[in-house]
Design a protein around this motif. Structure first.
Motif, PDB file in Angstrom:
ATOM      1  N   ASP A 110       0.820  -1.206   0.000  1.00 41.53           N
ATOM      2  CA  ASP A 110       0.000   0.000   0.000  1.00 41.53           C
ATOM      3  C   ASP A 110       0.857   1.259   0.000  1.00 41.53           C
ATOM      4  OD1 ASP A 110      -2.493   1.432   0.221  1.00 41.53           O
ATOM      5  OD2 ASP A 110      -2.049   1.742   2.340  1.00 41.53           O
ATOM      6  N   LEU A 111       2.059   1.171   0.594  1.00 41.75           N
ATOM      7  CA  LEU A 111       2.913   2.342   0.738  1.00 41.75           C
ATOM      8  C   LEU A 111       3.940   2.487  -0.378  1.00 41.75           C
ATOM      9  CD1 LEU A 111       3.537   2.218   4.593  1.00 41.75           C
ATOM     10  CD2 LEU A 111       1.982   3.718   3.349  1.00 41.75           C
ATOM     11  N   GLY A 112       3.992   1.511  -1.297  1.00 42.77           N
ATOM     12  CA  GLY A 112       4.896   1.693  -2.426  1.00 42.77           C
ATOM     13  C   GLY A 112       5.720   0.505  -2.846  1.00 42.77           C
ATOM     14  N   ALA A 113       5.718  -0.582  -2.073  1.00 46.39           N
ATOM     15  CA  ALA A 113       6.476  -1.762  -2.477  1.00 46.39           C
ATOM     16  C   ALA A 113       5.861  -2.354  -3.749  1.00 46.39           C
ATOM     17  CB  ALA A 113       6.490  -2.805  -1.373  1.00 46.39           C
ATOM     18  N   THR A 114       6.715  -2.694  -4.708  1.00 43.64           N
ATOM     19  CA  THR A 114       6.227  -3.314  -5.940  1.00 43.64           C
ATOM     20  C   THR A 114       6.149  -4.830  -5.815  1.00 43.64           C
ATOM     21  OG1 THR A 114       8.483  -3.398  -6.833  1.00 43.64           O
ATOM     22  CG2 THR A 114       7.166  -1.447  -7.349  1.00 43.64           C
ATOM     23  N   HIS A 115       6.947  -5.399  -4.905  1.00 48.17           N
ATOM     24  CA  HIS A 115       6.970  -6.842  -4.685  1.00 48.17           C
ATOM     25  C   HIS A 115       7.224  -7.099  -3.198  1.00 48.17           C
ATOM     26  CE1 HIS A 115       8.156  -6.223  -8.894  1.00 48.17           C
ATOM     27  NE2 HIS A 115       7.607  -7.405  -9.153  1.00 48.17           N
ATOM     28  N   THR A 116       6.716  -8.213  -2.701  1.00 49.38           N
ATOM     29  CA  THR A 116       6.941  -8.587  -1.309  1.00 49.38           C
ATOM     30  C   THR A 116       7.277 -10.062  -1.219  1.00 49.38           C
ATOM     31  OG1 THR A 116       4.601  -9.099  -0.906  1.00 49.38           O
ATOM     32  CG2 THR A 116       5.325  -6.831  -0.466  1.00 49.38           C
ATOM     33  N   PHE A 117       8.099 -10.402  -0.213  1.00 45.05           N
ATOM     34  CA  PHE A 117       8.426 -11.797   0.059  1.00 45.05           C
ATOM     35  C   PHE A 117       8.344 -12.050   1.551  1.00 45.05           C
ATOM     36  CE2 PHE A 117      11.060 -11.133  -3.864  1.00 45.05           C
ATOM     37  CZ  PHE A 117      10.318 -11.981  -4.684  1.00 45.05           C
ATOM     38  N   ASN A 118       7.697 -13.145   1.918  1.00 42.20           N
ATOM     39  CA  ASN A 118       7.684 -13.597   3.308  1.00 42.20           C
ATOM     40  C   ASN A 118       8.875 -14.518   3.498  1.00 42.20           C
ATOM     41  OD1 ASN A 118       7.182 -15.127   5.737  1.00 42.20           O
ATOM     42  ND2 ASN A 118       5.062 -14.408   5.670  1.00 42.20           N
ATOM     43  N   GLY A 119       9.810 -14.089   4.330  1.00 39.52           N
ATOM     44  CA  GLY A 119      11.063 -14.816   4.496  1.00 39.52           C
ATOM     45  C   GLY A 119      10.927 -16.197   5.078  1.00 39.52           C
ATOM     46  N   THR A 120       9.780 -16.501   5.680  1.00 39.96           N
ATOM     47  CA  THR A 120       9.589 -17.848   6.225  1.00 39.96           C
ATOM     48  C   THR A 120       9.107 -18.829   5.169  1.00 39.96           C
ATOM     49  OG1 THR A 120       7.302 -17.349   6.889  1.00 39.96           O
ATOM     50  CG2 THR A 120       9.043 -16.930   8.506  1.00 39.96           C
ATOM     51  N   ASN A 121       8.701 -18.317   4.013  1.00 44.43           N
ATOM     52  CA  ASN A 121       8.092 -19.176   2.995  1.00 44.43           C
ATOM     53  C   ASN A 121       8.940 -19.393   1.752  1.00 44.43           C
ATOM     54  OD1 ASN A 121       5.807 -19.230   4.655  1.00 44.43           O
ATOM     55  ND2 ASN A 121       4.868 -17.477   3.612  1.00 44.43           N
TER      56      ASN A 121
END
Length: 364
Positions: free
Chosen positions: A226-237
């Protein structure tokens, strides 16, 4: 004068509300009626690990209204809205060249328990109480040297602005003041707390093409988008390094680690492309790195950054400008608490229920 303060009497103890004595401001000092103050991880560390002398009045993200000024103060007058930031000497080489965050006496002034004249302003029953970050904003009033007082616009909710004095400027400043990423470059932000999310907003402002957020909480990753990240990763997965290198065709130009977790710090280095640069913001314990493979062999840079390498009197008004323009919506990180609920605010922050608690102390 008598004030109400949340006092830390001993290591690991909850805050205790007490009536304490605050001396009058001395030369070049400002007395501020505290309206609100952010809850920062550094306050928790000071309380639980006694990195400053105790007993103390902690708090270092204060905002409020000038109530009085000491001799020689000309930049402020009663009624001004201000944010309090870190203490610095103002005359060492680093201060004079625009880097007060690495002031020669930074640790003494912020963690030593006294003001820069080596005396106390706070006391209880005749016994001194330590000052924190040159302000001690967990009280109804605080005294700070005019160097670490920043005048701000009166048309913004003053209680909201306190975290600009430390956590928010740390994340945003690391990107805007130190890394200074080129337009269209790629950056990875490790940790989507208040510091990391501020870095994400700053990366969007400067026009980074790819902004990657890494965390272990999906709710924070959603906010990062919502604040501007184009991609996200959950480090546990996922294998973060593998995913980032595939996404960016070889790694990011820049990285910011806000976690201080040694395996994550190594990830941020390994996921850089050749000649990439990583800024370490989180307080990181002793750890091992493969200097040849993680740094030297690909010409990478690893740097430490304190308080976003900011000059608060210049940088904080700039952040407020971008907030008012809708480009730096840090209010989305915030939850307000009443002063009497300060212990709950710290507990909620520790448990990850809220990103940036702010304690309201007085009405504007």
């Amino acid at each position: 004068m008598k004030i109400k303060a949340a006092v830390t009497n001993g290591q690991g103890q909850e805050f205790s509300f007490e009536e304490v004595e605050l001396a009058a401001p001395k030369a070049n000092e400002v007395l501020v009626k505290i309206v609100g103050t952010g809850v920062c991880h550094t306050d928790a560390v000071a309380r639980d690990e006694a990195i400053a002398p105790l007993p103390a009045v902690l708090g270092h993200e204060g905002s409020g209204i000038v109530d009085d000024v000491g001799e020689g103060v000309t930049r402020f007058e009663k009624g001004d809205h201000v944010v309090l930031s870190f203490a610095h000497c103002g005359h060492c080489d680093n201060c004079l060249t625009g880097h007060p965050t690495v002031c020669d006496t930074f640790n003494d002034l912020n963690f030593g328990g006294t003001h820069d004249d080596h005396t106390h302003r706070l006391s209880k029953d005749g016994q001194p109480l330590s000052t924190f970050f040159g302000q001690s904003s967990f009280g109804t009033f605080a005294i700070a040297h005019e160097r670490n007082v920043v005048k701000v616009d009166k048309d913004v909710d003053l209680a909201l602005l306190g975290p600009l004095g430390c956590g928010i400027q740390t994340g945003a400043g690391t990107v805007l003041n130190r890394i200074k990423p080129e337009f269209g470059s790629t950056i990875a932000i490790y940790g989507a707390g208040a510091v990391g999310l501020s870095a994400i907003m700053a990366a969007k402002i400067v026009g980074c093409k790819t902004i990657i957020a890494i965390d272990v909480h999906d709710s924070r990753l959603d906010l990062a988008k919502d604040l501007g990240a184009t991609h996200t990763f959950n480090g546990t997965n996922v294998d973060v390094v593998k995913e980032i290198k595939e996404l960016t065709n070889g790694g990011t130009n820049y990285a910011v680690d806000t976690t201080g977790v040694p395996p994550v710090v190594r990830q941020c280095l390994q996921a850089l492309r050749p000649l990439g640069a990583a800024a370490i913001v989180g307080v990181t314990p002793e750890m091992n790195i493969d200097v040849h493979n993680d740094l030297m062999a690909e010409g990478k840079t690893m740097m430490g950054v304190i308080e976003g390498d900011s000059v608060p009197n210049v940088f904080i008004p700039g952040l407020i400008y971008y907030y008012k323009a809708g480009q730096f919506p840090f209010d989305k990180l915030v939850k307000f608490y009443e002063f009497e609920d300060i212990n709950k605010a710290f507990e909620d922050s520790k448990n990850g229920l809220v990103i940036k608690p702010i304690v309201r102390i007085a009405k504007q």
